[in-house]
Design a protein around this motif. Structure first.
Motif, mmCIF file in Angstrom:
data_model
loop_
_atom_site.group_PDB
_atom_site.id
_atom_site.type_symbol
_atom_site.label_atom_id
_atom_site.label_comp_id
_atom_site.label_asym_id
_atom_site.label_seq_id
_atom_site.Cartn_x
_atom_site.Cartn_y
_atom_site.Cartn_z
ATOM 1 N N ALA A 185 12.578 -15.115 44.081
ATOM 2 C CA ALA A 185 12.252 -16.242 43.195
ATOM 3 C C ALA A 185 10.751 -16.500 43.171
ATOM 4 O O ALA A 185 10.154 -16.762 42.130
ATOM 5 N N ARG A 186 10.127 -16.408 44.342
ATOM 6 C CA ARG A 186 8.697 -16.682 44.437
ATOM 7 C C ARG A 186 7.888 -15.616 43.698
ATOM 8 O O ARG A 186 6.878 -15.924 43.056
ATOM 9 N N PRO A 228 6.312 -17.590 33.743
ATOM 10 C CA PRO A 228 5.409 -18.365 32.882
ATOM 11 C C PRO A 228 4.102 -17.574 32.664
ATOM 12 O O PRO A 228 3.985 -16.445 33.115
ATOM 13 N N SER A 229 3.153 -18.175 31.988
ATOM 14 C CA SER A 229 1.868 -17.505 31.768
ATOM 15 C C SER A 229 0.789 -18.132 32.646
ATOM 16 O O SER A 229 1.007 -19.175 33.278
ATOM 17 N N GLN A 230 -0.369 -17.495 32.665
ATOM 18 C CA GLN A 230 -1.535 -18.078 33.333
ATOM 19 C C GLN A 230 -1.806 -19.478 32.783
ATOM 20 O O GLN A 230 -2.062 -20.424 33.529
ATOM 21 N N ALA A 231 -1.740 -19.594 31.438
ATOM 22 C CA ALA A 231 -2.070 -20.876 30.797
ATOM 23 C C ALA A 231 -1.036 -21.957 31.115
ATOM 24 O O ALA A 231 -1.365 -23.139 31.189
ATOM 25 N N PHE A 232 0.213 -21.546 31.315
ATOM 26 C CA PHE A 232 1.273 -22.489 31.693
ATOM 27 C C PHE A 232 0.890 -23.223 32.974
ATOM 28 O O PHE A 232 1.064 -24.442 33.092
ATOM 29 N N TYR A 233 0.363 -22.469 33.923
ATOM 30 C CA TYR A 233 -0.075 -23.088 35.168
ATOM 31 C C TYR A 233 -1.405 -23.818 34.980
ATOM 32 O O TYR A 233 -1.594 -24.920 35.492
ATOM 33 N N ARG A 234 -2.318 -23.187 34.239
ATOM 34 C CA ARG A 234 -3.634 -23.818 34.029
ATOM 35 C C ARG A 234 -3.485 -25.196 33.407
ATOM 36 O O ARG A 234 -4.121 -26.150 33.834
ATOM 37 N N ARG A 280 4.194 -29.657 35.350
ATOM 38 C CA ARG A 280 4.131 -31.082 35.672
ATOM 39 C C ARG A 280 4.336 -31.930 34.421
ATOM 40 O O ARG A 280 5.216 -32.778 34.375
ATOM 41 N N LYS A 281 3.525 -31.613 33.392
ATOM 42 C CA LYS A 281 3.523 -32.464 32.202
ATOM 43 C C LYS A 281 4.827 -32.381 31.415
ATOM 44 O O LYS A 281 5.299 -33.372 30.884
ATOM 45 N N ALA A 282 5.395 -31.178 31.324
ATOM 46 C CA ALA A 282 6.620 -31.031 30.518
ATOM 47 C C ALA A 282 7.871 -31.014 31.383
ATOM 48 O O ALA A 282 8.941 -31.409 30.931
ATOM 49 N N LEU A 283 7.743 -30.534 32.620
ATOM 50 C CA LEU A 283 8.947 -30.351 33.435
ATOM 51 C C LEU A 283 9.065 -31.365 34.572
ATOM 52 O O LEU A 283 10.109 -31.437 35.230
ATOM 53 N N GLY A 284 8.004 -32.098 34.822
ATOM 54 C CA GLY A 284 8.100 -33.186 35.787
ATOM 55 C C GLY A 284 8.010 -32.798 37.248
ATOM 56 O O GLY A 284 8.321 -33.608 38.119
ATOM 57 N N PHE A 285 7.578 -31.568 37.528
ATOM 58 C CA PHE A 285 7.378 -31.189 38.935
ATOM 59 C C PHE A 285 5.975 -31.611 39.360
ATOM 60 O O PHE A 285 4.990 -31.242 38.722
ATOM 61 N N GLU A 286 5.896 -32.355 40.441
ATOM 62 C CA GLU A 286 4.611 -32.932 40.838
ATOM 63 C C GLU A 286 3.630 -31.858 41.302
ATOM 64 O O GLU A 286 2.446 -31.913 40.997
ATOM 65 N N THR A 287 4.133 -30.879 42.054
ATOM 66 C CA THR A 287 3.251 -29.839 42.594
ATOM 67 C C THR A 287 3.802 -28.453 42.241
ATOM 68 O O THR A 287 4.960 -28.304 41.838
ATOM 69 N N GLU A 304 4.417 -26.169 44.411
ATOM 70 C CA GLU A 304 5.466 -25.881 45.383
ATOM 71 C C GLU A 304 6.793 -26.499 44.933
ATOM 72 O O GLU A 304 7.840 -25.843 44.999
ATOM 73 N N ASP A 305 6.738 -27.721 44.447
ATOM 74 C CA ASP A 305 7.959 -28.345 43.910
ATOM 75 C C ASP A 305 8.547 -27.491 42.791
ATOM 76 O O ASP A 305 9.772 -27.330 42.694
ATOM 77 N N TYR A 306 7.672 -27.004 41.941
ATOM 78 C CA TYR A 306 8.129 -26.199 40.803
ATOM 79 C C TYR A 306 8.759 -24.885 41.280
ATOM 80 O O TYR A 306 9.851 -24.509 40.830
ATOM 81 N N ILE A 307 8.100 -24.216 42.200
ATOM 82 C CA ILE A 307 8.637 -22.937 42.694
ATOM 83 C C ILE A 307 10.008 -23.152 43.334
ATOM 84 O O ILE A 307 10.956 -22.412 43.085
ATOM 85 N N VAL A 308 10.099 -24.172 44.138
ATOM 86 C CA VAL A 308 11.371 -24.447 44.821
ATOM 87 C C VAL A 308 12.425 -24.928 43.825
ATOM 88 O O VAL A 308 13.540 -24.410 43.771
ATOM 89 N N GLY A 309 12.046 -25.924 43.023
ATOM 90 C CA GLY A 309 13.031 -26.577 42.160
ATOM 91 C C GLY A 309 13.466 -25.735 40.974
ATOM 92 O O GLY A 309 14.646 -25.750 40.585
ATOM 93 N N ALA A 310 12.533 -25.007 40.400
ATOM 94 C CA ALA A 310 12.872 -24.260 39.183
ATOM 95 C C ALA A 310 13.220 -22.807 39.471
ATOM 96 O O ALA A 310 13.994 -22.199 38.733
#
Lengths: 342, 342
Positions: A199-200, A207-213, A218-225, A227-233
């Motif tokens: 998963a990691r 996603p793309s480089q720009a997705f993270y940039r 956070r803005k669209a999916l609501g993951f604060e960090t 790490e939250d995104y990697i774990v949660g999604a």
């Protein structure tokens, strides 16, 4: 045993595979939406993607959408290995787990063809479409049954898995199987550490480089960090899967090639040239493993195809049905446009 | 104990780190090329990259090249964690293996600064330059000692590790540490399966999509198949490394940020704006984790910088010193051009 109550199963019997092996009591799970008309000419085939089930395709099916069940008879066949159709996790001994045979996308399409013709008596398909490995299956349909398919729209997928894409997948496979609990697929408990590593690795590619940039997570999916995104999604998604199922589909992906069959004997350009269907080929502009360039080359060898990139910073994910409103709307509009063409 | 006989070591003593921990008997290994002139104004600092040693920087150093030892005094400091400077693999108990402290690139540059000033009495550096993590150290030099550095040329690296880059590295780390033999870094024998998985993940990222599409691994490097290339170029390279060393440098990479220090307190734009040096910032056009876009943003905040992309299909690898003649020549020309500017 199966959590999804809402699908049908087509019994393939002793299903002969490209490898020469036989999938005994092969099962193609599928779901249909809408009604086949009396002329049997309103069918759409919409295969699933890697780690997807028929339900994951549903955001693009609905009244008023391009894939409108009021108008079309939409068949969503589940890909072998996805845990619903025949898979390492649901096949009896000795074909279960590591004993499960390698299955190509050619094999998948031959099973679809039997379903479509034997079960429903369909001779002409209005449209085949799909995302990612669903796009790869779409290309296969166009090349393997060129006289049967009027239109195709593969998005975020290629007619042949590129070498780079193969290597990306190889990294994921190495990560999963580095876990001693994998035991060459003969595990009793799922190799959780390996699934998390898989998963990691995937989280960097999907996603793309720009997705993270742009902090879309956070803005669209609501993951604060991150790490939250990697774990949660990512981790949570892949931890729901059986490791052998993931590796079975991965093999299908790595070996996807519309020309790897007796019809074309590896002549990739010939196979592309044989696709008669009117085609819209839609790469995501920011896809890291199905890049625009690969589709552009493919379209150059297809007689009736248009390249229409999906303008998104979501990378490969942008093509996921319902992943985000803008991309889903763009895909829906293109499907509508293609279905209007006579 | 050390296979490389050709370098010097600067003893840092009890070296205080950004984390608050102390690296006892810290060692900065370095090599110099050429002679420091009497005015002490002909120095170039050229830090190493991830998994690189000073010898790996040498293809860009030589008579007639931009980095000409006949003219310049070139100092190549080895990055902490690379197995030559202080690293988990060469530090005495209890700071060895998993006991090794986290070291930032800020810490690296503070050590360089001590070497340059205390050992050589240099007050002004003509050029700092480097590839990849060497580029990141170059940015750090420019921001941390803006009055000391006349020119910088970072190539294939960023002033701050992007979120996407962080996630790519996270995938590699998860792959390596999924191996039970890793034992949280307290292994006796190297975790070979994990190192191979790490290498396999990396193989998808280091080159570009086009590198694989055009079969550069075969045509330029002589590997017959992709598998040969992954094993011969990636697994073999990383199997030479100590796993803790790789993970130590990976941590430095993931946390690279020129503003993560008391000078800038996380104000990244302020740190970029403080770089007085005349700069050429050179991303590879096909780099997957140090993409052009990140450098373009950075250059936009630097008062004296030019963005000059490296035209290559080798991806990140294109920037590797001596990796291929065309890219190496392009980098050399840019270095020459920059050194001519007054």
């Amino acid at each position: 045993m199966n959590a999804l109550p809402d699908h049908d199963t087509f019994e393939l019997g002793n299903f002969k595979l490209q490898s020469g092996r036989t999938l005994a009591k092969g099962k193609l799970a599928y779901k249909t939406y809408g009604t086949l008309n009396s002329r049997r000419d309103n069918a759409i085939v919409y295969p699933t993607f890697y780690s997807g089930k028929h339900t994951d395709n549903e955001p693009l099916i609905g009244d008023g959408l391009a894939l409108d069940p009021q108008k079309y008879f939409i068949i969503v066949p589940n890909m072998f290995g996805n845990g619903v159709s025949s898979s390492p996790s649901n096949t009896p001994t000795p074909l279960n787990k590591a004993g499960f045979p390698n299955i190509t996308l050619y094999d998948n399409i031959m099973a679809h063809h039997r379903l479509v013709t034997e079960k429903f008596g369909i001779e002409r398909i209005e449209l085949v479409c799909g995302f990612s490995m669903g796009a790869q299956q779409t290309f296969h349909w166009g090349a393997l049954f060129p006289d049967m398919v009027a239109r195709i729209m593969p998005w975020c997928g290629s007619a042949k898995t590129s070498r780079h894409n193969f290597v990306f997948l190889e990294g994921g496979r190495a990560a999963l199987t580095a876990d001693a609990a994998w035991k060459d697929g003969r595990y009793d408990a799922q190799p959780a550490k390996g699934l998390r590593a898989f998963a990691r690795v995937y989280a960097g590619w999907g996603p793309s480089q720009a997705f993270y940039r742009e902090e879309v997570y956070r803005k669209a999916l609501g993951f604060e960090t991150i790490e939250d995104y990697i774990v949660g999604a990512w981790e949570e998604r892949f931890l729901e899967f059986d490791a052998n199922d993931l590796m079975a589909m991965l093999w299908s992906w790595q070996n996807a090639d519309i020309s790897a069959n007796p019809l074309y004997n590896g002549d990739f350009h010939k196979a592309l040239g044989a696709i008669k269907a009117r085609a819209i080929v839609m790469p995501s502009e920011t896809d890291q493993y199905f890049p625009v360039a690969d589709n552009a080359i493919e379209v150059g060898h297809m007689p009736n195809a248009e390249l229409l990139p999906l303008p998104t910073i979501w990378g490969h994910l942008g093509g996921g049905p319902g992943r985000n409103p803008d991309d889903t709307a763009f895909i829906n509009r293109a499907l509508k446009q293609l279905l209007l063409v006579n």
